[in-house]
Design an enzyme around this catalytic site. Structure first.
Site, PDB file in Angstrom:
ATOM      1  N   CYS A  55       3.444   4.377  17.678  1.00 19.60           N
ATOM      2  CA  CYS A  55       4.713   4.290  18.389  1.00 19.60           C
ATOM      3  C   CYS A  55       5.804   4.055  17.362  1.00 19.60           C
ATOM      4  CB  CYS A  55       4.654   3.123  19.356  1.00 19.60           C
ATOM      5  SG  CYS A  55       6.098   3.007  20.374  1.00 19.60           S
TER       6      CYS A  55
ATOM      7  N   ASN B 225      -7.625   3.981   9.035  1.00 20.92           N
ATOM      8  CA  ASN B 225      -6.989   2.847   9.710  1.00 20.92           C
ATOM      9  C   ASN B 225      -7.094   2.920  11.232  1.00 20.92           C
ATOM     10  OD1 ASN B 225      -5.218   4.973   8.513  1.00 20.92           O
ATOM     11  ND2 ASN B 225      -3.774   4.228  10.050  1.00 20.92           N
TER      12      ASN B 225
ATOM     13  N   GLN C 282      -7.656  -0.010   3.901  1.00 19.50           N
ATOM     14  CA  GLN C 282      -8.378  -0.579   5.048  1.00 19.50           C
ATOM     15  C   GLN C 282      -9.790  -1.017   4.674  1.00 19.50           C
ATOM     16  OE1 GLN C 282      -7.375  -1.530   7.948  1.00 19.50           O
ATOM     17  NE2 GLN C 282      -5.359  -0.581   8.048  1.00 19.50           N
TER      18      GLN C 282
ATOM     19  N   SER D 151      -3.944  -3.158  -0.461  1.00 14.62           N
ATOM     20  CA  SER D 151      -2.783  -3.885   0.054  1.00 14.62           C
ATOM     21  C   SER D 151      -3.226  -5.284   0.480  1.00 14.62           C
ATOM     22  CB  SER D 151      -2.210  -3.119   1.249  1.00 14.62           C
ATOM     23  OG  SER D 151      -1.160  -3.842   1.840  1.00 14.62           O
TER      24      SER D 151
ATOM     25  N   GLY E 139       0.815  -1.208   0.000  1.00  9.29           N
ATOM     26  CA  GLY E 139       0.000   0.000   0.000  1.00  9.29           C
ATOM     27  C   GLY E 139       0.852   1.264   0.000  1.00  9.29           C
ATOM     28  N   THR E 140       1.976   1.223   0.692  1.00 10.59           N
ATOM     29  CA  THR E 140       2.832   2.415   0.784  1.00 10.59           C
ATOM     30  C   THR E 140       3.377   2.791  -0.593  1.00 10.59           C
ATOM     31  OG1 THR E 140       3.397   1.899   3.065  1.00 10.59           O
ATOM     32  CG2 THR E 140       4.909   3.351   1.886  1.00 10.59           C
TER      33      THR E 140
HETATM   34  N1  PLP Z   1      -2.971   3.028   3.810  1.00 10.21           N
HETATM   35  C1  PLP Z   1      -3.626   2.691   4.928  1.00 10.21           C
HETATM   36  C2  PLP Z   1      -4.952   3.312   5.230  1.00 10.21           C
HETATM   37  C3  PLP Z   1      -3.046   1.777   5.818  1.00 10.21           C
HETATM   38  O1  PLP Z   1      -3.697   1.455   6.938  1.00 10.21           O
HETATM   39  C4  PLP Z   1      -1.784   1.222   5.506  1.00 10.21           C
HETATM   40  C5  PLP Z   1      -1.128   0.301   6.433  1.00 10.21           C
HETATM   41  O2  PLP Z   1      -1.328   0.331   7.631  1.00 10.21           O
HETATM   42  C6  PLP Z   1      -1.158   1.593   4.313  1.00 10.21           C
HETATM   43  C7  PLP Z   1      -1.788   2.509   3.488  1.00 10.21           C
HETATM   44  C8  PLP Z   1       0.173   1.037   3.918  1.00 10.21           C
HETATM   45  O3  PLP Z   1       0.053  -0.280   3.428  1.00 10.21           O
HETATM   46  P1  PLP Z   1       1.296  -1.277   3.449  1.00 10.21           P
HETATM   47  O4  PLP Z   1       1.445  -1.750   4.860  1.00 10.21           O
HETATM   48  O5  PLP Z   1       0.892  -2.384   2.519  1.00 10.21           O
HETATM   49  O6  PLP Z   1       2.482  -0.538   2.962  1.00 10.21           O
END
Ligand code: PLP
Length: 374
Positions: free
Chosen positions: A313, A140, A168, A188, A71-72
């Site tokens: 954290c 999230n 999410q 993701s 997702g990142t």
């Molecule tokens: N976007 C949201 C809303 C998330 O909650 C997260 C992960 O916690 C991400 C993006 C990032 O996803 P990934 O962990 O696959 O990099």
């Protein structure tokens, strides 16, 4: 210690056994999905099958799905790939959106964490430069669902393109990216029962997309690099199951609501963030006033219950949650917020244990239960 109650599904969800099995099978095979020989073609077929399942989960066409490392990467890519220098994002976006570029303008949210559409309209009207607007489908930390379709209508009317982080929401809500009005939508695998380290971007057909990773023709030239075939296959299997099991989310919501009622009975001063808005069926973010989230987290961990602090954290430091701060929560409320997130492995017993342990903690530590000084 064996954790007996895992209530941190928004951090990562246990993998579906079928996804693990499918990944094991494909990892025993050899082949680069770009190779033209039979080994390569077999891998390509696996990737294409997964692509179809994941596209179906979000209402996209398979040809318009680009795999990423999670997702990142997906969120970072979209903010660069759209080619818009003017970026507006809701104030409660995940850091992978919020910090993906310099100069992102935050769109404010109300006390329940819902984007202020009037403010979005005013931000868009402040300049003629075409923008990209990023609004997540569900948060999230709080589970609050955003009015993405309404935000997209406003954004499009101002000539902007729209990104929706559905990381999410995928697997918890029905998603149709066209109905949402999203030009770009990100997901993701590990939030819906697939493996960590694989994600995807779904594109509206024909939308601008400048690749972030270059140096290979994979993903129709939109993301260079040999595909993570095993990860993609696990993602595909998990997506298929998640879509099939969406109707079960109503039962999860009923458990979550019952849990919140129990917590409110135990501690009438406890506050559930975003409770006035539509929320994901699985998420509760609750403050136990006067008791630090880290204290609650550690006590629950000792009792074999895994949850998250509302304040993230990082590197040993607890920093206040930008999400709760944007909702106008006090520092004290932010510091005592806990996120409880249920998922496909949750049993009624897990929730009962959480409620009992949380109630015990509240009795022992909450200032509300301390006898008044004589
Ligand atoms: N976007 C949201 C809303 C998330 O909650 C997260 C992960 O916690 C991400 C993006 C990032 O996803 P990934 O962990 O696959 O990099």
């Amino acid at each position: 210690m064996t954790l007996r109650a895992y209530l941190d599904h928004n951090a990562t969800t246990p993998m579906r056994p079928q996804a693990i099995a499918a990944m094991g099978e494909v990892m025993r095979e050899v082949g680069n999905a770009s190779s033209v020989h039979a080994f390569g073609r077999a891998m390509r077929a696996q990737v294409d099958r997964a692509r179809t399942s994941i596209a179906a989960l979000v209402g996209a066409a398979a040809a318009d799905l680009v795999f990423t490392s999670g997702g990142t990467e997906a969120n970072n890519t979209v903010l660069q790939a759209a080619g818009r220098r003017r970026l507006i994002a809701s104030a409660v976006e995940h850091d992978s959106v919020r910090l993906a570029a310099d100069g992102i303008v935050p769109a404010p949210v109300n006390g329940d964490g819902v984007i202020d559409l009037g403010a979005l309209q005013r931000l868009l009207a402040a300049s003629d430069e075409p923008a990209l607007v990023s609004v997540m489908l569900a948060n999230n930390e709080t589970g609050v669902i955003q009015p993405v379709a309404a935000a997209a209508r406003i954004a499009h009317a101002a000539g902007a393109v729209v990104h929706c982080d559905a990381v999410q929401a995928a697997g918890k809500l029905e998603i149709d990216m066209a109905a949402l009005g999203a030009d770009y939508l990100t997901v993701s695998a590990h939030k819906l029962g697939g493996p960590q380290g694989v994600g995807a971007i779904a594109l509206r057909p024909g939308v601008a997309f400048a690749p972030m990773l270059r140096g290979g023709g994979q993903e129709r030239g939109r993301r260079a690099g040999t595909e993570n075939v095993a990860g993609i296959v696990g993602f595909g299997v998990a997506a298929k199951i998640a879509l099939r099991e969406l109707p079960r989310m109503a039962a999860l919501a009923a458990w979550r609501d019952k849990m919140e009622r129990s917590l409110a009975q135990l501690a009438p001063d406890a506050h559930v963030f975003g409770c006035g808005a539509a929320r994901l069926p699985n998420t509760t973010c609750v403050a136990m006033p006067g008791v630090a989230a880290t204290t609650q987290l550690m006590a629950l961990d000792l009792a074999g219950i895994a949850v998250s602090a509302g304040a993230a954290c990082s590197s040993g430091k607890v920093r206040p949650s930008h999400v709760l701060a944007a909702m106008g929560a006090s520092d004290a409320d932010c510091a005592s917020a806990l996120r409880i997130s249920l998922g496909w492995t949750t049993q009624a017993d897990d929730i009962e244990r959480l409620v009992a342990a949380w109630g015990d903690l509240n009795r022992r530590l909450s200032p509300a239960n301390r006898p008044a000084a004589a």
